[in-house]
Design a protein around this motif. Structure first.
Motif, PDB file in Angstrom:
ATOM      1  N   PHE A 246       0.884  -1.159   0.000  1.00  0.00           N
ATOM      2  CA  PHE A 246       0.000   0.000   0.000  1.00  0.00           C
ATOM      3  C   PHE A 246       0.924   1.212   0.000  1.00  0.00           C
ATOM      4  O   PHE A 246       1.917   1.242   0.748  1.00  0.00           O
ATOM      5  N   GLU A 267      -1.541  11.717   6.868  1.00  0.00           N
ATOM      6  CA  GLU A 267      -2.292  12.094   5.666  1.00  0.00           C
ATOM      7  C   GLU A 267      -3.561  12.889   5.986  1.00  0.00           C
ATOM      8  O   GLU A 267      -4.170  13.461   5.100  1.00  0.00           O
ATOM      9  N   TRP A 268      -3.950  12.943   7.264  1.00  0.00           N
ATOM     10  CA  TRP A 268      -5.129  13.720   7.682  1.00  0.00           C
ATOM     11  C   TRP A 268      -4.758  15.124   8.116  1.00  0.00           C
ATOM     12  O   TRP A 268      -5.583  15.831   8.702  1.00  0.00           O
ATOM     13  N   HIS A 316      -8.013  11.841   0.822  1.00  0.00           N
ATOM     14  CA  HIS A 316      -9.094  12.742   1.246  1.00  0.00           C
ATOM     15  C   HIS A 316      -8.766  14.219   1.010  1.00  0.00           C
ATOM     16  O   HIS A 316      -9.673  15.045   0.980  1.00  0.00           O
ATOM     17  N   TRP A 412      -9.349   0.679  -5.016  1.00  0.00           N
ATOM     18  CA  TRP A 412      -9.463   0.611  -3.549  1.00  0.00           C
ATOM     19  C   TRP A 412     -10.213   1.856  -3.071  1.00  0.00           C
ATOM     20  O   TRP A 412      -9.636   2.936  -2.918  1.00  0.00           O
ATOM     21  N   ARG A 443     -15.377  -0.801   0.203  1.00  0.00           N
ATOM     22  CA  ARG A 443     -15.565   0.522   0.805  1.00  0.00           C
ATOM     23  C   ARG A 443     -16.166   1.546  -0.167  1.00  0.00           C
ATOM     24  O   ARG A 443     -15.922   2.741  -0.014  1.00  0.00           O
ATOM     25  N   GLU A 456      -8.753  -3.238   8.902  1.00  0.00           N
ATOM     26  CA  GLU A 456      -7.685  -2.227   8.912  1.00  0.00           C
ATOM     27  C   GLU A 456      -6.926  -2.288  10.232  1.00  0.00           C
ATOM     28  O   GLU A 456      -7.540  -2.233  11.304  1.00  0.00           O
ATOM     29  N   CYS A 472      -5.063  -4.368   5.803  1.00  0.00           N
ATOM     30  CA  CYS A 472      -4.124  -3.292   5.462  1.00  0.00           C
ATOM     31  C   CYS A 472      -3.551  -2.759   6.764  1.00  0.00           C
ATOM     32  O   CYS A 472      -4.255  -2.677   7.778  1.00  0.00           O
ATOM     33  N   TRP A 479      -0.297   6.532   7.933  1.00  0.00           N
ATOM     34  CA  TRP A 479      -0.269   6.008   6.562  1.00  0.00           C
ATOM     35  C   TRP A 479       0.616   6.907   5.698  1.00  0.00           C
ATOM     36  O   TRP A 479       1.453   6.441   4.948  1.00  0.00           O
TER      37      TRP A 479
HETATM   38  O1  FHN Z   1      -8.850   7.690   6.469  1.00  0.00           O
HETATM   39  C1  FHN Z   1      -8.188   6.684   5.806  1.00  0.00           C
HETATM   40  C2  FHN Z   1      -6.758   6.592   6.192  1.00  0.00           C
HETATM   41  O2  FHN Z   1      -6.119   7.796   5.965  1.00  0.00           O
HETATM   42  C3  FHN Z   1      -6.105   5.515   5.355  1.00  0.00           C
HETATM   43  O3  FHN Z   1      -6.175   5.822   3.996  1.00  0.00           O
HETATM   44  C4  FHN Z   1      -6.808   4.208   5.616  1.00  0.00           C
HETATM   45  C5  FHN Z   1      -6.274   3.040   4.854  1.00  0.00           C
HETATM   46  O4  FHN Z   1      -7.116   1.967   4.957  1.00  0.00           O
HETATM   47  N1  FHN Z   1      -8.224   4.316   5.281  1.00  0.00           N
HETATM   48  C6  FHN Z   1      -8.921   5.385   5.925  1.00  0.00           C
HETATM   49  C7  FHN Z   1      -9.431   5.033   7.236  1.00  0.00           C
HETATM   50  O5  FHN Z   1     -10.139   3.859   7.214  1.00  0.00           O
END
Ligand code: FHN
Length: 633
Positions: A246, A267-268, A316, A412, A443, A456, A472, A479
């Motif tokens: 990933f 990443e958030w 996101h 994905w 998803r 996850e 994952c 991440w």
């Molecule tokens: O919010 C995302 C997170 O940043 C990341 O991408 C993961 C990976 O499975 N998926 C989300 C949270 O479930």
């Protein structure tokens, strides 16, 4: 409506109907010896949802039937009760309707569903067929719509005209078609149901019309638009891969997880720090990952024993990591980099025989007006219309991803929101049809199960039996790249996790968060190299395997298998030199260590409790040593 020549070829109905009476012989024409029948007459009107059958139009008396096939009970609506001449039910062929999907789907209150596809396979080209089903009960508002289409036949695409409303309870809907070469597909889609209510459809039957003595064919009705064999073929590479990479890489990587002196973001970061949309977008001017080297990335994954890569095409934050014509907020147009890394990665994956998939955040997008932000919006520019976002960004993006990058192995999806109505997810899924073999996860949202389950950061204790699943996981906390994210799982832990997941039938999608310069962090590379070292010796016990045959994992480790071979992954090496495989009854032909030179034989002996393997005093690998047992099939 039908004649004696007509042959009923498949049927089901009434999810809640309960059998009450006689067991009689299987009907004529039945080819499945295990089928038993029970029947009863229904006299009460209406309330299907309450578990009773409804009266159909005219004087027809409803006769419900159940059939048990391979341990599953099916409820069937006898065509004979409707004045049709039933030549028999080839029940062996209705196994794919096992969960009475249509009933469940359309009984759901509150919103519509679908599409649910049924393939009609085996119909003879040139003959005419008729598909019918009944509206068993409906209480939807008249504004609800239902669309049914028949595709793949010689007839023009067929639609049950509902004129913007659901037909009334008791109505029979039907469509005739002349079979062309190839299979016919019926897609059931029900859209829009403001105000609640429910509808139940059932009694789906297929007849050969007026065959006039001609053999109407071995017609089967199969759910899902794809036969089980086709699905198996489509999923094969994924099931055999077991291990994938990933990659979370985006504009956030350029921040290294730091904002206003605080450095525990990933990443958030845009959402966590409520960075205004314009200010975040301005980061792009400095995002110049010149050290990105697709060849090196793919090689790192390959050397680790990974068979596929899934990379964030858009996370996101809404930043597209590919050259999109749909919107300039992408790595090619908005940064000094002026390259399309996904294009370069796709080319390298082709060269190095690596499958490539794209992660796409479909409903959450903090940049585009109208898209969702699951923790709430923080910038007025995020307000807008989801439909506009979908039309102008998501669908064009998906089309580009599906058409510009060669074969795309995986889509994905992530963080589905309430905006994922069936109509919207249908439009998104339509884009995936541009990549016929593609595998998508669970998803997307709405009522879409997807191909794979996605636990996850966890490994389900017993796997997810009967499902394709993929854990994952990050090596550290985030991440996306965070410079302080240094407390990583050890390579030993990661290897054992890979073994554990494989032994439970899943895949492991292990994450790497590259830097803003385009490099895999050294700490990740080091672990991947160590995993690769183990895989080089023991990969045979991972790739292409299925879970071992024992209900419980043995105390010393885990078991995987291939036909004729058991792989014993030993975590706790026996101090007494005797590795006991409890419950093994198959005859062992040879036993050896994967790590041993020339695979020298190990002595085995069978006893009442199982098989004992004489192993060396020292384990070849303290992380996990694999003993292979070649057994008689
Ligand atoms: O919010 C995302 C997170 O940043 C990341 O991408 C993961 C990976 O499975 N998926 C989300 C949270 O479930």
């Amino acid at each position: 409506m039908t004649t004696n020549n007509n042959i009923m070829l498949g049927a089901f109905a009434l999810a809640n109907a309960m059998a009450v009476a006689t067991i009689s012989a299987a009907p004529p024409g039945d080819k499945a010896a295990v089928v038993t029948w029970s029947q009863y007459d229904v006299t009460s009107p209406g309330d299907i949802l309450g578990g009773k059958a409804g009266l159909l139009p005219g004087s027809a008396k409803v006769v419900d039937s159940t059939a048990t096939l391979n341990g599953i009970t099916y409820e069937l609506l006898s065509a004979a009760s409707l004045g049709l001449n039933s030549g028999g039910f080839p029940l062996g062929d209705i196994g794919d309707l096992s969960d009475v999907e249509l009933n469940r789907l359309f009984r759901k209150s509150g919103y519509g569903g679908g599409p649910v596809s049924y393939s009609i396979v085996g119909a003879k080209p040139g003959l005419r067929y008729r598909a019918q089903f009944f509206v068993l009960n409906q209480s939807w508002p008249k504004t609800a719509t239902m669309t049914l289409t028949l595709e793949g036949s010689a007839s023009p695409a067929w639609e049950v005209a509902t004129n913007g409303r659901i037909p009334d309870t008791g109505k029979l809907l039907q469509a005739d078609w002349a079979q062309a070469a190839g299979d016919t597909t019926i897609d059931f889609t029900l859209t829009q149901n403001p105000g609640g209510g429910g509808v139940q459809l059932g009694g789906f039957v297929v007849h050969a019309l007026g065959a006039g003595g001609a053999d109407p064919g071995e017609v089967r009705v199969k759910r899902g638009g794809e036969t089980p064999e086709q699905r198996t073929a489509r999923m094969r590479w994924w099931r055999e891969s077991k291990f994938g990479m990933f990659i979370h890489w985006g504009l956030y990587s350029a921040t290294a997880g730091e904002w206003n002196g605080k450095a525990d973001y990933g990443e958030w970061i845009m959402c966590n720090c409520k960075i205004p949309v314009k200010e975040y977008a301005d980061l792009a001017a400095k995002f110049n990952p010149v050290k990105f080297d697709a060849k090196a990335w793919v090689k790192t994954a390959k050397d680790a024993g990974m068979k596929y890569i899934v990379i964030t095409a858009k996370h996101h934050d809404g930043f597209a990591m590919f050259h999109s014509k749909a919107d300039p907020f992408n790595i090619y147009d908005a940064t000094p980099f002026k390259r399309d890394p996904l294009m370069e990665l796709a080319a390298e994956c082709q060269k190095q025989d690596m499958k490539l998939g794209f992660y796409y955040s479909q409903s959450q997008d903090w940049h585009q007006p109208g898209a969702d932000a699951v923790l709430g919006r923080w910038d007025a520019s995020q307000n807008g219309d989801f439909e506009v976002y979908l039309k102008n960004i998501v669908l064009p993006h998906l089309k580009e991803l599906m058409t510009h990058y060669g074969p795309v192995a995986v889509l994905w999806w992530d963080t589905p929101t309430g905006s994922m109505t069936p109509d919207r997810t249908d439009r998104m899924k339509a884009m995936l049809k541009l990549q016929p073999g593609i595998i998508s996860n669970n998803r997307l949202g709405g009522r879409n199960g997807g191909d794979t389950q996605t636990p996850e950061q966890e490994i389900p204790a017993n796997g997810i039996p009967g499902k394709d699943w993929e854990t994952c996981m990050t090596m550290g906390t985030h991440w996306g790249y965070n410079k302080n994210d240094v407390n990583l799982k050890s390579s030993s832990e990661l290897i054992r996790m890979l073994i554990d997941i494989t032994s439970k039938g899943g895949n492991f999608l292990l994450n790497v968060g590259p830097t803003g310069e385009g490099l895999f962090p050294e700490r990740n590379v080091q672990r991947l190299a160590e995993i690769g070292k183990w895989m080089k010796v023991n990969g045979e016990a991972i790739h292409g395997t299925t879970p071992g045959p024992f209900p419980q994992a043995p105390a010393w480790g885990r078991v995987t298998q291939k036909p004729g071979k058991l792989y014993l992954h030993v975590f706790d090496w026996p101090k007494n030199g005797k590795l006991v495989v409890p419950g093994l009854t198959a005859k062992v032909k040879t036993a050896y260590l994967l790590a041993a030179a020339k695979h020298a034989d190990l002595a085995t002996s069978a006893n009442a409790g199982g098989v004992e393997v004489a192993v060396p005093a020292q384990s070849p690998d303290p992380i996990a040593s694999v003993v292979v047992l070649e057994i008689e099939k």
